[in-house]
Design a protein around this motif. Structure first.
Motif, PDB file in Angstrom:
ATOM      1  N   LEU A   1      10.503   1.354  -7.057  1.00 24.66           N
ATOM      2  CA  LEU A   1      10.760   0.111  -6.324  1.00 24.66           C
ATOM      3  C   LEU A   1      10.215   0.188  -4.896  1.00 24.66           C
ATOM      4  N   ILE A   2      10.515   1.304  -4.233  1.00 27.73           N
ATOM      5  CA  ILE A   2      10.053   1.472  -2.851  1.00 27.73           C
ATOM      6  C   ILE A   2       8.522   1.508  -2.808  1.00 27.73           C
ATOM      7  N   ALA A   3       7.920   2.265  -3.742  1.00 29.89           N
ATOM      8  CA  ALA A   3       6.457   2.381  -3.774  1.00 29.89           C
ATOM      9  C   ALA A   3       5.816   1.015  -4.052  1.00 29.89           C
ATOM     10  N   ALA A   4       6.419   0.242  -4.957  1.00 34.68           N
ATOM     11  CA  ALA A   4       5.862  -1.078  -5.274  1.00 34.68           C
ATOM     12  C   ALA A   4       5.962  -2.009  -4.063  1.00 34.68           C
ATOM     13  N   MET A   5       7.078  -1.920  -3.327  1.00 41.06           N
ATOM     14  CA  MET A   5       7.236  -2.739  -2.114  1.00 41.06           C
ATOM     15  C   MET A   5       6.183  -2.382  -1.077  1.00 41.06           C
ATOM     16  N   LEU A   6       5.981  -1.053  -0.893  1.00 37.83           N
ATOM     17  CA  LEU A   6       4.981  -0.580   0.077  1.00 37.83           C
ATOM     18  C   LEU A   6       3.587  -1.046  -0.328  1.00 37.83           C
ATOM     19  N   GLN A   7       3.296  -0.923  -1.634  1.00 31.22           N
ATOM     20  CA  GLN A   7       1.967  -1.308  -2.127  1.00 31.22           C
ATOM     21  C   GLN A   7       1.730  -2.810  -1.900  1.00 31.22           C
ATOM     22  N   PHE A   8       2.765  -3.600  -2.188  1.00 32.04           N
ATOM     23  CA  PHE A   8       2.655  -5.043  -2.001  1.00 32.04           C
ATOM     24  C   PHE A   8       2.425  -5.375  -0.522  1.00 32.04           C
ATOM     25  N   THR A   9       3.170  -4.699   0.346  1.00 25.53           N
ATOM     26  CA  THR A   9       3.035  -4.936   1.790  1.00 25.53           C
ATOM     27  C   THR A   9       1.615  -4.597   2.256  1.00 25.53           C
ATOM     28  N   VAL A  10       1.130  -3.429   1.822  1.00 26.44           N
ATOM     29  CA  VAL A  10      -0.221  -3.000   2.217  1.00 26.44           C
ATOM     30  C   VAL A  10      -1.267  -4.000   1.693  1.00 26.44           C
TER      31      VAL A  10
ATOM     32  N   ASP B   1      -5.233  -7.835   3.062  1.00 24.59           N
ATOM     33  CA  ASP B   1      -5.755  -9.059   2.460  1.00 24.59           C
ATOM     34  C   ASP B   1      -6.601  -8.776   1.216  1.00 24.59           C
ATOM     35  N   GLU B   2      -5.948  -8.139   0.251  1.00 22.66           N
ATOM     36  CA  GLU B   2      -6.610  -7.788  -1.014  1.00 22.66           C
ATOM     37  C   GLU B   2      -5.909  -8.557  -2.130  1.00 22.66           C
ATOM     38  N   PRO B   3      -6.437  -9.738  -2.503  1.00 27.48           N
ATOM     39  CA  PRO B   3      -5.687 -10.617  -3.412  1.00 27.48           C
ATOM     40  C   PRO B   3      -5.396 -10.020  -4.790  1.00 27.48           C
ATOM     41  N   VAL B   4      -6.361  -9.286  -5.377  1.00 26.63           N
ATOM     42  CA  VAL B   4      -6.135  -8.720  -6.722  1.00 26.63           C
ATOM     43  C   VAL B   4      -5.020  -7.674  -6.676  1.00 26.63           C
ATOM     44  N   LEU B   5      -5.122  -6.779  -5.667  1.00 24.31           N
ATOM     45  CA  LEU B   5      -4.089  -5.747  -5.513  1.00 24.31           C
ATOM     46  C   LEU B   5      -2.734  -6.390  -5.224  1.00 24.31           C
ATOM     47  N   ALA B   6      -2.754  -7.458  -4.417  1.00 30.37           N
ATOM     48  CA  ALA B   6      -1.501  -8.156  -4.081  1.00 30.37           C
ATOM     49  C   ALA B   6      -0.879  -8.750  -5.336  1.00 30.37           C
ATOM     50  N   LEU B   7      -1.718  -9.317  -6.200  1.00 23.58           N
ATOM     51  CA  LEU B   7      -1.209  -9.921  -7.435  1.00 23.58           C
ATOM     52  C   LEU B   7      -0.605  -8.845  -8.356  1.00 23.58           C
ATOM     53  N   VAL B   8      -1.355  -7.757  -8.537  1.00 20.14           N
ATOM     54  CA  VAL B   8      -0.877  -6.657  -9.395  1.00 20.14           C
ATOM     55  C   VAL B   8       0.433  -6.088  -8.829  1.00 20.14           C
ATOM     56  N   SER B   9       0.465  -5.906  -7.499  1.00 16.41           N
ATOM     57  CA  SER B   9       1.670  -5.360  -6.858  1.00 16.41           C
ATOM     58  C   SER B   9       2.844  -6.314  -7.016  1.00 16.41           C
ATOM     59  N   ALA B  10       2.560  -7.617  -6.880  1.00 20.08           N
ATOM     60  CA  ALA B  10       3.632  -8.615  -7.011  1.00 20.08           C
ATOM     61  C   ALA B  10       4.205  -8.594  -8.425  1.00 20.08           C
TER      62      ALA B  10
END
Lengths: 139, 70
Positions: free
Chosen positions: A95-104, A109-118
């Motif tokens: 959970l913490i790692a996913a939150m950090l990844q989403f924040t980063v 401003d990496e939309p694909v990574l943001a979508l996967v993280s979300a």
């Protein structure tokens, strides 16, 4: 006349869970070979076979508790309790790692990574809520 | 039996009294040698089911084998 020794019942050498995991891994390795990803396929198949050996060894009578829990060859309630707590710890870290990844992903401003993280974060959060509901209701 | 309170058990004493190894007792009640060791050394509080199995095995009651410091 001597009494014949009782025949030993065949016992599958690894747990059902490990059988499913290693069967999936083996199929994945074979699929990699079929799709011409030879090096990756060989690595996956070798790792799978090593995993099977490790799990089968953990099932022997004099194996250690840590060995069993690491191999997911749980022998009794204490092994299961340890595995549950360890998986709970993994959940917190995930959970913490996913939150950090989403924040980063948002910050850089990496939309694909943001979508996967979300998606990952949402899946983990929903799983957490369902698990809370299940275990609270189950008493 | 996990409640945060410290649980003391007489498992070691009862087992030794019968001349049993931890392995033998574990096999008798369906757990590993390490679990018996963990119960005896206070590192693991058994479930109610296991506590009852141990009590039955020793022909005793759960209260006679396990004591909780409240």
């Amino acid at each position: 006349m001597s009494t014949p020794e009782p025949r030993k019942r065949f016992r599958w050498p690894i747990s059902i869970l490990n059988t499913v995991i290693y069967a999936y891994a083996l199929l994945f390795g074979v699929a990699l070979l079929v799709f011409d990803r030879v090096a990756a396929g060989v690595v996956v198949i070798i790792a799978t076979l090593l995993g099977v050996v490790f799990s089968a060894r953990a099932r022997r009578r004099d194996s250690g508790d840590l060995e069993r829990v690491n191999a997911l060859e749980l022998a009794d309630e204490r092994d299961r309790a340890a595995a549950r707590k360890a998986f709970a710890a993994i959940g917190v870290v995930a959970l913490i790692a996913a939150m950090l990844q989403f924040t980063v992903a948002i910050v850089i401003d990496e939309p694909v990574l943001a979508l996967v993280s979300a998606i990952m974060l949402t899946t983990l959060a929903v799983t957490w809520l369902i698990a809370n509901w299940y275990y609270v209701r189950r008493g | 039996m996990s409640s945060g309170d410290s649980v003391q058990s007489r498992v070691r004493e009862l087992r030794a009294g019968r001349g049993l190894s931890q392995q033998a007792l574990g096999e008798a009640v369906g757990v590993s040698r390490q679990t018996i060791n963990a119960i005896e050394t206070g590192r693991y509080d058994p479930s109610l089911t296991l506590a009852v199995h141990l009590a039955r095995y020793f022909g005793s009651t759960v209260e006679e084998i396990f004591d909780v410091d409240a």
